[in-house]
Write a protein that holds these residues in place. Sequence first.
Motif, PDB file in Angstrom:
ATOM      1  N   THR A 327       0.825  -1.188   0.000  1.00 52.05           N
ATOM      2  CA  THR A 327       0.000   0.000   0.000  1.00 52.05           C
ATOM      3  C   THR A 327       0.869   1.251   0.000  1.00 52.05           C
ATOM      4  OG1 THR A 327      -0.156  -0.298   2.367  1.00 52.05           O
ATOM      5  CG2 THR A 327      -2.001  -1.023   1.077  1.00 52.05           C
ATOM      6  N   PRO A 328       0.730   2.064  -1.051  1.00 51.16           N
ATOM      7  CA  PRO A 328       1.501   3.303  -1.107  1.00 51.16           C
ATOM      8  C   PRO A 328       1.296   4.131   0.159  1.00 51.16           C
ATOM      9  CG  PRO A 328       0.519   2.877  -3.222  1.00 51.16           C
ATOM     10  CD  PRO A 328      -0.046   1.838  -2.276  1.00 51.16           C
ATOM     11  N   GLY A 329       2.375   4.681   0.645  1.00 48.33           N
ATOM     12  CA  GLY A 329       2.338   5.441   1.894  1.00 48.33           C
ATOM     13  C   GLY A 329       2.757   4.606   3.091  1.00 48.33           C
ATOM     14  N   SER A 330       2.670   3.278   2.965  1.00 45.11           N
ATOM     15  CA  SER A 330       3.060   2.447   4.108  1.00 45.11           C
ATOM     16  C   SER A 330       4.564   2.197   4.089  1.00 45.11           C
ATOM     17  CB  SER A 330       2.291   1.126   4.089  1.00 45.11           C
ATOM     18  OG  SER A 330       2.681   0.359   2.972  1.00 45.11           O
ATOM     19  N   LYS A 331       5.097   1.855   5.255  1.00 44.92           N
ATOM     20  CA  LYS A 331       6.523   1.549   5.363  1.00 44.92           C
ATOM     21  C   LYS A 331       6.710   0.044   5.464  1.00 44.92           C
ATOM     22  CE  LYS A 331       8.113   5.851   7.198  1.00 44.92           C
ATOM     23  NZ  LYS A 331       8.225   6.692   8.346  1.00 44.92           N
ATOM     24  N   VAL A 332       7.771  -0.450   4.855  1.00 41.97           N
ATOM     25  CA  VAL A 332       8.080  -1.876   4.869  1.00 41.97           C
ATOM     26  C   VAL A 332       9.584  -2.057   5.017  1.00 41.97           C
ATOM     27  CG1 VAL A 332       6.120  -2.473   3.367  1.00 41.97           C
ATOM     28  CG2 VAL A 332       8.353  -2.008   2.343  1.00 41.97           C
ATOM     29  N   SER A 333       9.962  -3.276   5.423  1.00 42.57           N
ATOM     30  CA  SER A 333      11.342  -3.715   5.239  1.00 42.57           C
ATOM     31  C   SER A 333      11.292  -4.932   4.336  1.00 42.57           C
ATOM     32  CB  SER A 333      11.990  -4.024   6.588  1.00 42.57           C
ATOM     33  OG  SER A 333      12.204  -2.813   7.296  1.00 42.57           O
ATOM     34  N   LEU A 334      12.332  -5.129   3.537  1.00 37.97           N
ATOM     35  CA  LEU A 334      12.335  -6.177   2.509  1.00 37.97           C
ATOM     36  C   LEU A 334      13.401  -7.192   2.873  1.00 37.97           C
ATOM     37  CD1 LEU A 334      11.945  -3.779  -0.554  1.00 37.97           C
ATOM     38  CD2 LEU A 334      10.194  -5.325   0.360  1.00 37.97           C
ATOM     39  N   TRP A 475      11.436 -11.852  -2.048  1.00 39.30           N
ATOM     40  CA  TRP A 475      11.575 -10.953  -0.899  1.00 39.30           C
ATOM     41  C   TRP A 475      10.331 -11.005  -0.032  1.00 39.30           C
ATOM     42  CZ3 TRP A 475      16.332  -8.865  -0.609  1.00 39.30           C
ATOM     43  CH2 TRP A 475      17.086  -8.834  -1.790  1.00 39.30           C
ATOM     44  N   ALA A 476      10.536 -11.207   1.245  1.00 38.44           N
ATOM     45  CA  ALA A 476       9.418 -11.124   2.182  1.00 38.44           C
ATOM     46  C   ALA A 476       9.184  -9.651   2.520  1.00 38.44           C
ATOM     47  CB  ALA A 476       9.741 -11.912   3.450  1.00 38.44           C
ATOM     48  N   VAL A 477       7.934  -9.232   2.436  1.00 37.96           N
ATOM     49  CA  VAL A 477       7.592  -7.858   2.820  1.00 37.96           C
ATOM     50  C   VAL A 477       7.324  -7.873   4.320  1.00 37.96           C
ATOM     51  CG1 VAL A 477       5.991  -5.949   2.491  1.00 37.96           C
ATOM     52  CG2 VAL A 477       6.690  -7.347   0.539  1.00 37.96           C
ATOM     53  N   ALA A 478       8.282  -7.359   5.081  1.00 36.12           N
ATOM     54  CA  ALA A 478       8.244  -7.466   6.539  1.00 36.12           C
ATOM     55  C   ALA A 478       7.790  -6.151   7.168  1.00 36.12           C
ATOM     56  CB  ALA A 478       9.636  -7.828   7.049  1.00 36.12           C
ATOM     57  N   GLN A 479       7.422  -6.245   8.440  1.00 33.98           N
ATOM     58  CA  GLN A 479       7.118  -5.026   9.201  1.00 33.98           C
ATOM     59  C   GLN A 479       8.327  -4.090   9.127  1.00 33.98           C
ATOM     60  OE1 GLN A 479       4.192  -4.114  10.706  1.00 33.98           O
ATOM     61  NE2 GLN A 479       3.540  -5.870   9.481  1.00 33.98           N
ATOM     62  N   PRO A 480       8.076  -2.795   9.048  1.00 33.91           N
ATOM     63  CA  PRO A 480       9.196  -1.855   8.930  1.00 33.91           C
ATOM     64  C   PRO A 480      10.047  -1.848  10.206  1.00 33.91           C
ATOM     65  CG  PRO A 480       7.138  -0.681   9.375  1.00 33.91           C
ATOM     66  CD  PRO A 480       6.773  -2.117   9.115  1.00 33.91           C
TER      67      PRO A 480
END
Length: 482
Positions: A327-334, A475-480
Amino acid sequence: SGPCDLYASGGTPCVAAHSTTRALYASYDGPLYQVRRTSDNATRDIGLLGRGGVADAAAQDSFCAGTTCLITVIYDQSGRNNRLTQAPPGGFPGPAPGGYDNLADATAAPIGIGGHKAYGVYVAPGTGYRNNNTNGIAKGDQPEGMYAVLNGTHYNGGCCFDYGNAETNSRDNGNGTMEAIYFGNNKVWGYGEGNGPWIMADLENGLFSGVNQRYNAGDPSISHRFLTAIVKGEPNHWAIRGGNARTGSLSTFYNGPRPNVPGYNPMKKEGAIILGIGGDNSHGATGTFYEGVMTSGYPTDATENAVQANITAAGYTTSPSGPGGLTPGSKVSLRATTSCCTDRYIAHDDAGSGVTIAPVSASSGSTAKSGATWTVRAGLANSSCVSFESADRAGQYLRHANFTVRLNTNDGTAQFAEDATFCADAGHNGQGHSFRSANYPSDYLRHYKYGVYVAGQGGSHEWDSTTSWNDDTSWAVAQPWA
Ligand code: AHR
Ligand code: AHR
């Protein structure tokens, strides 16, 4: 902060602030709009998910389930009660009972904003909102500014899809008795380059694209899906500006004296507010409105540029949840999914533009955590894809150059946009996502020897190696982390 916080710090505060999608002040926590359902004529205010946040569209969805809802009120967030309601008859009667205009279908313009669903105001011909009894809106030749975020692909040539200052009796009171943003491809009064649509100023008995009555070369056709449109005016001076509400900066399409036509200098503004109609209640036009404000005082370009940055950061998208659920605007760690490296995340170097996969854990320092955190953006080159902006280096994006991924400042070029856009596919090893390069569609974001590249399976670069290609490109889209 919100757009109206920025206008206030610029010394030109909002005196009307309308949106069905989000708060326009960081501190706003009231209702955005009211809907009425046809099943029992009950009404419901639709507010925010949180103070200063985005609309609670789920509240509308549950209230309107199984019936039709119309938008009855668009509240004024400025505290001046300059709300918009069903426009009354004027020079022309509207199609609804009593000569009023129609109300908008509350579900006709669904979008995403900041990763959440919201609804815009869908204006079909016959639809109109107005307030003829306002507080604090410019009158006479007083200075004012306004912007609106619109759907740049939804327009027509009817008169007149406007947002802004108009006559308080809903009639044509002569040249200079209104000053509103116009958007569409009406050529009756004025036009710019190309076939339209254009952002113009409706100054009454004239849609103006510049100083001349009809054609002005500086005003381009502009049709971004999400469009920022600006008109502002002060004694013998006014301007038209615009840009893409999803990315990039504003351009100035006119900045100069009042039109060289009698009646527009000085202006005779009356201070009503209209949405979707002309000053005399002409209601032949169509368009979609998401947010807009009117100010007291003539805003500086710098203030408006800050507002544009706020708008692009809000994350308008065509679908409620972004591509691949990102979701654009959200933060993630890859996070890497290769067995060597499942504790590693795509991260930028502390200094410089290098990008690697680096180990990050709860006990890592804040620099390591923020360096491995990315804000998802609608893809710079393709909004069906994504771009990754550094969480701690605003304006810098993951991009490939010579097939090596780096962190660079968006220079606004088409090349950069392509290099920084990745389209999310299902992960090649069954985990997470694989991110396809927008301009090299057989290449995917890959780690190799802890560096990050775009790699084609079995290609000519060392990092195109077939060994663990599926894992290295997943890539796992992880919590930021930050
Ligand atoms: O200025 C264009 C239009 O002319 C106005 O919106 C309307 O009041 C009049 O018909
Ligand atoms: O990037 C780390 C590892 O380096 C990859 O898994 C492998 O392809 C390369 O040897």
